[in-house]
Motif scaffolding. Sequence first.
Motif: not given
Length: 156
Positions: A30-38, A115-122
């Motif tokens: 899985s790939l975690v794609q974060p937005g702006t993180i504090l 069943y993890p997602q291929p991408r997590y855009t958070v």
Amino acid sequence: MGAYAASKFAMEALNDALRAEIGLHGISVSLVQPGTILGTRIRSKRIRDEASGRYSPPDHFPGATPTLATLGENSPYSRLYASTRERLRLADESGVGDPPSVVAAAIHHAITSAYPQPRYTVGRVGKVPAWVVEILKRMLPTRLIDAVIVAMMMRE
């Protein structure tokens, strides 16, 4: 910005390749794609130090970390660098972004789910959910996306 974007795309390509290759063995990737993180206090400190003249690039890697002083006022990148630095400073000071826990939650789900997602855009990019930004980047014409990015980069 080019090296940053290239490394992000390289990670995405590596993730896709690994998912296909080791997925045959029942292993999920899985790939975690974060937005702006504090929590980017290190970046904030560098911006403050640079503005006060206390920052200088590391001796062991000269030129890899430009400052306005090393770029020079006549550099074609000086305006872009100043604009980007100011946007980062304002973002850090305004507290815009999501807590690191949104990334941790995505990682936890990827590790513990059957069943993890291929991408997590958070998270968010500004006030827009990061997943919306990702969809728009895939749907809109490339030249339009380029124009929006340049306009955002050059905004003062």
